[in-house]
Design an enzyme around this catalytic site. Structure first.
Site, PDB file in Angstrom:
ATOM      1  N   ASP A  47       3.345   4.324 -10.182  1.00 61.69           N
ATOM      2  CA  ASP A  47       3.112   2.872 -10.197  1.00 61.69           C
ATOM      3  C   ASP A  47       1.629   2.560  -9.985  1.00 61.69           C
ATOM      4  O   ASP A  47       1.099   1.619 -10.575  1.00 61.69           O
ATOM      5  CB  ASP A  47       3.947   2.199  -9.108  1.00 61.69           C
ATOM      6  CG  ASP A  47       5.429   2.201  -9.450  1.00 61.69           C
ATOM      7  OD1 ASP A  47       5.752   2.116 -10.645  1.00 61.69           O
ATOM      8  OD2 ASP A  47       6.252   2.307  -8.529  1.00 61.69           O
ATOM      9  N   GLY A  48       0.978   3.363  -9.130  1.00 61.28           N
ATOM     10  CA  GLY A  48      -0.461   3.162  -8.872  1.00 61.28           C
ATOM     11  C   GLY A  48      -1.270   3.309 -10.163  1.00 61.28           C
ATOM     12  O   GLY A  48      -2.223   2.557 -10.394  1.00 61.28           O
ATOM     13  N   ASN A 124       1.368  -7.012  -8.532  1.00 63.73           N
ATOM     14  CA  ASN A 124       2.265  -6.867  -7.378  1.00 63.73           C
ATOM     15  C   ASN A 124       2.061  -7.972  -6.350  1.00 63.73           C
ATOM     16  O   ASN A 124       2.954  -8.738  -6.067  1.00 63.73           O
ATOM     17  CB  ASN A 124       2.018  -5.530  -6.670  1.00 63.73           C
ATOM     18  CG  ASN A 124       2.918  -4.423  -7.171  1.00 63.73           C
ATOM     19  OD1 ASN A 124       3.849  -4.670  -7.928  1.00 63.73           O
ATOM     20  ND2 ASN A 124       2.646  -3.207  -6.744  1.00 63.73           N
ATOM     21  N   GLU A 125       0.868  -7.996  -5.766  1.00 62.65           N
ATOM     22  CA  GLU A 125       0.644  -8.944  -4.673  1.00 62.65           C
ATOM     23  C   GLU A 125      -0.818  -9.069  -4.292  1.00 62.65           C
ATOM     24  O   GLU A 125      -1.657  -8.270  -4.719  1.00 62.65           O
ATOM     25  CB  GLU A 125       1.433  -8.539  -3.404  1.00 62.65           C
ATOM     26  CG  GLU A 125       0.876  -7.402  -2.590  1.00 62.65           C
ATOM     27  CD  GLU A 125       1.114  -6.030  -3.164  1.00 62.65           C
ATOM     28  OE1 GLU A 125       0.120  -5.416  -3.621  1.00 62.65           O
ATOM     29  OE2 GLU A 125       2.235  -5.549  -3.174  1.00 62.65           O
ATOM     30  N   ARG A 150      -0.902 -17.652  12.568  1.00 65.13           N
ATOM     31  CA  ARG A 150      -1.716 -16.709  13.349  1.00 65.13           C
ATOM     32  C   ARG A 150      -0.983 -15.387  13.371  1.00 65.13           C
ATOM     33  O   ARG A 150       0.211 -15.355  13.706  1.00 65.13           O
ATOM     34  CB  ARG A 150      -1.891 -17.188  14.795  1.00 65.13           C
ATOM     35  CG  ARG A 150      -2.856 -18.323  14.953  1.00 65.13           C
ATOM     36  CD  ARG A 150      -2.866 -18.797  16.392  1.00 65.13           C
ATOM     37  NE  ARG A 150      -3.782 -19.907  16.565  1.00 65.13           N
ATOM     38  CZ  ARG A 150      -3.505 -21.160  16.245  1.00 65.13           C
ATOM     39  NH1 ARG A 150      -2.333 -21.470  15.702  1.00 65.13           N
ATOM     40  NH2 ARG A 150      -4.399 -22.107  16.455  1.00 65.13           N
ATOM     41  N   ASP A 152      -1.151 -10.935  11.834  1.00 65.23           N
ATOM     42  CA  ASP A 152      -1.881  -9.843  11.167  1.00 65.23           C
ATOM     43  C   ASP A 152      -2.309 -10.228   9.753  1.00 65.23           C
ATOM     44  O   ASP A 152      -3.287  -9.703   9.241  1.00 65.23           O
ATOM     45  CB  ASP A 152      -1.012  -8.581  11.105  1.00 65.23           C
ATOM     46  CG  ASP A 152      -0.979  -7.861  12.445  1.00 65.23           C
ATOM     47  OD1 ASP A 152      -1.648  -8.330  13.385  1.00 65.23           O
ATOM     48  OD2 ASP A 152      -0.276  -6.839  12.548  1.00 65.23           O
ATOM     49  N   ALA A 187       3.539  -9.891  11.048  1.00 66.57           N
ATOM     50  CA  ALA A 187       3.465 -10.028  12.511  1.00 66.57           C
ATOM     51  C   ALA A 187       2.845 -11.355  12.956  1.00 66.57           C
ATOM     52  O   ALA A 187       1.763 -11.387  13.555  1.00 66.57           O
ATOM     53  CB  ALA A 187       2.678  -8.854  13.099  1.00 66.57           C
TER      54      ALA A 187
HETATM   55  P1  NAD Z   1       0.576   3.938  -4.115  1.00 66.34           P
HETATM   56  O1  NAD Z   1       0.475   4.241  -5.559  1.00 66.34           O
HETATM   57  O2  NAD Z   1       0.665   5.026  -3.117  1.00 66.34           O
HETATM   58  O3  NAD Z   1       1.804   2.930  -3.953  1.00 66.34           O
HETATM   59  C1  NAD Z   1       2.487   2.892  -2.783  1.00 66.34           C
HETATM   60  C2  NAD Z   1       3.980   2.917  -3.128  1.00 66.34           C
HETATM   61  O4  NAD Z   1       4.337   1.645  -3.639  1.00 66.34           O
HETATM   62  C3  NAD Z   1       4.394   3.961  -4.174  1.00 66.34           C
HETATM   63  O5  NAD Z   1       5.553   4.615  -3.706  1.00 66.34           O
HETATM   64  C4  NAD Z   1       4.704   3.106  -5.405  1.00 66.34           C
HETATM   65  O6  NAD Z   1       5.699   3.696  -6.242  1.00 66.34           O
HETATM   66  C5  NAD Z   1       5.213   1.851  -4.752  1.00 66.34           C
HETATM   67  N1  NAD Z   1       5.152   0.669  -5.598  1.00 66.34           N
HETATM   68  C6  NAD Z   1       4.077   0.133  -6.219  1.00 66.34           C
HETATM   69  N2  NAD Z   1       4.453  -0.965  -6.894  1.00 66.34           N
HETATM   70  C7  NAD Z   1       5.782  -1.113  -6.694  1.00 66.34           C
HETATM   71  C8  NAD Z   1       6.732  -2.068  -7.097  1.00 66.34           C
HETATM   72  N3  NAD Z   1       6.386  -3.116  -7.835  1.00 66.34           N
HETATM   73  N4  NAD Z   1       8.018  -1.916  -6.681  1.00 66.34           N
HETATM   74  C9  NAD Z   1       8.394  -0.886  -5.911  1.00 66.34           C
HETATM   75  N5  NAD Z   1       7.532   0.056  -5.483  1.00 66.34           N
HETATM   76  C10 NAD Z   1       6.243  -0.071  -5.859  1.00 66.34           C
HETATM   77  O7  NAD Z   1      -0.615   3.048  -3.595  1.00 66.34           O
HETATM   78  P2  NAD Z   1      -1.589   2.187  -4.425  1.00 66.34           P
HETATM   79  O8  NAD Z   1      -1.990   2.825  -5.674  1.00 66.34           O
HETATM   80  O9  NAD Z   1      -2.643   1.766  -3.461  1.00 66.34           O
HETATM   81  O10 NAD Z   1      -0.638   0.975  -4.782  1.00 66.34           O
HETATM   82  C11 NAD Z   1      -0.817  -0.259  -4.235  1.00 66.34           C
HETATM   83  C12 NAD Z   1       0.526  -0.822  -3.925  1.00 66.34           C
HETATM   84  O11 NAD Z   1       1.048  -0.178  -2.785  1.00 66.34           O
HETATM   85  C13 NAD Z   1       0.393  -2.256  -3.545  1.00 66.34           C
HETATM   86  O12 NAD Z   1       0.489  -3.107  -4.651  1.00 66.34           O
HETATM   87  C14 NAD Z   1       1.491  -2.438  -2.538  1.00 66.34           C
HETATM   88  O13 NAD Z   1       2.612  -3.127  -3.083  1.00 66.34           O
HETATM   89  C15 NAD Z   1       1.922  -1.062  -2.146  1.00 66.34           C
HETATM   90  N6  NAD Z   1       1.851  -0.993  -0.692  1.00 66.34           N
HETATM   91  C16 NAD Z   1       3.003  -0.861  -0.015  1.00 66.34           C
HETATM   92  C17 NAD Z   1       2.997  -0.855   1.358  1.00 66.34           C
HETATM   93  C18 NAD Z   1       4.295  -0.711   2.079  1.00 66.34           C
HETATM   94  O14 NAD Z   1       5.338  -0.592   1.413  1.00 66.34           O
HETATM   95  N7  NAD Z   1       4.276  -0.776   3.409  1.00 66.34           N
HETATM   96  C19 NAD Z   1       1.799  -0.971   2.061  1.00 66.34           C
HETATM   97  C20 NAD Z   1       0.622  -1.100   1.336  1.00 66.34           C
HETATM   98  C21 NAD Z   1       0.671  -1.125  -0.050  1.00 66.34           C
END
Ligand code: NAD
Length: 268
Positions: A47-48, A124-125, A150, A152, A187
């Protein structure tokens, strides 16, 4: 018309090998390799890798469709497996292909003073955090004050991003046929003095959310995998974008099946 395609790889040996194989086959099938103006972008990795491909071709979203091959674990966007490669190549060669469109998030960051605003799209976000204590923001929805947050930070996600960071924050999974964005809290501080709604909020198209920092903080604003540092932020505007992302579909793989296979089990 011959289809123009581009290939992107995560850069590991397995992904690079698949890339080389696809390039050979697609050239044999008379498709044209064109990194500048592709009709189809095939991302190989996870996905990354697809998020990176999306941001590389963000200037031509109306003309480019994406497809993801995963070489790690099952991806959400990268939903073709290496063992299906030949099937995929034949399908790509047999174009025209079907396209499904998913909504995107538009973020506009306005500085204090008269500097230029920055406008971004996210697949994504967007998350807003700080390394300097708590994030303190006034949250306005449709021009009305809603709450003072207020905590994180906040995460604002698209429907297809609702299964990523948003899900880890307790947000709902939203079907990408719904044009909406979701705001989830990280949080939040909730006591007699400070109060937030505490639930994820889902806003429809045309409902704009404005985040107005109350303190002079430097913010880490992340769009998908890209983090930028901002100080002197006047406001961060979030809404459903006019633009959409287009995915090439060569077989049915319904969203809920993808959710099931990713989070419940992928055993048949
Ligand atoms: P990465 O490629 O390691 O992605 C982190 C995980 O998120 C992977 O397992 C990937 O398959 C999954 N992922 C990404 N988009 C997804 C989606 N739409 N639905 C389900 N799983 C999805 O890290 P990166 O390259 O830095 O990717 C950034 C993404 O990582 C951000 O867009 C964010 O959504 C995700 N992320 C997740 C967390 C968490 O789950 N706690 C924390 C930080 C970032």
């Amino acid at each position: 018309m011959r289809v123009k395609y581009a290939l992107t790889s995560k850069g590991d040996s397995v992904s690079d090998e698949i890339l080389a194989k696809m390039k050979n086959y697609l050239t044999e099938f008379n498709l044209v390799l064109d990194d500048e103006e592709p009709d189809l972008v095939i991302s190989i990795g996870g996905d990354g890798t697809l998020l990176e491909a999306f941001h590389t071709y963000i200037h031509r979203l109306d003309k480019t469709a994406f497809i993801g091959v995963h070489t790690g674990h099952l991806g959400f966007y990268a939903d073709w497996m290496p063992k299906e490669l030949e099937k995929l190549i034949i399908e790509v060669a047999r174009t025209p292909f079907q396209v499904v469109e998913y909504p995107l998030l538009e973020i506009t960051i306005r500085p204090k003073g008269d500097g230029e605003e920055d406008r971004f799209l996210a697949l994504n976000e967007c998350s807003v955090k700080t390394a300097e204590g708590s994030v303190v923001l006034d949250v306005e929805i449709k021009g009305e004050h809603f709450e003072t947050f207020r905590g994180d930070g906040l995460c604002i996600s698209t429907p297809s991003g609702s299964t990523a960071y948003n899900k880890a924050l307790g947000g709902a999974i939203i079907h990408p046929s719904l044009e909406a964005i979701q705001i989830t809290e990280m949080a939040s501080i909730n006591n007699r003095v400070f109060r937030t709604v505490g639930s994820p909020l889902i806003l429809p198209k045309h409902h704009t959310c404005l985040l107005k920092p109350l303190h002079d903080r430097s913010f880490m604003i992340t769009l998908d995998h890209i983090t930028r540092q901002y100080s002197d932020v006047k406001s961060i505007q979030c809404r459903v974008a006019r633009e959409k992302v287009r995915f090439a579909r060569f077989r049915p793989f319904p969203f809920w099946k993808r959710v099931h296979d990713s989070f419940i089990t992928d055993e048949q």
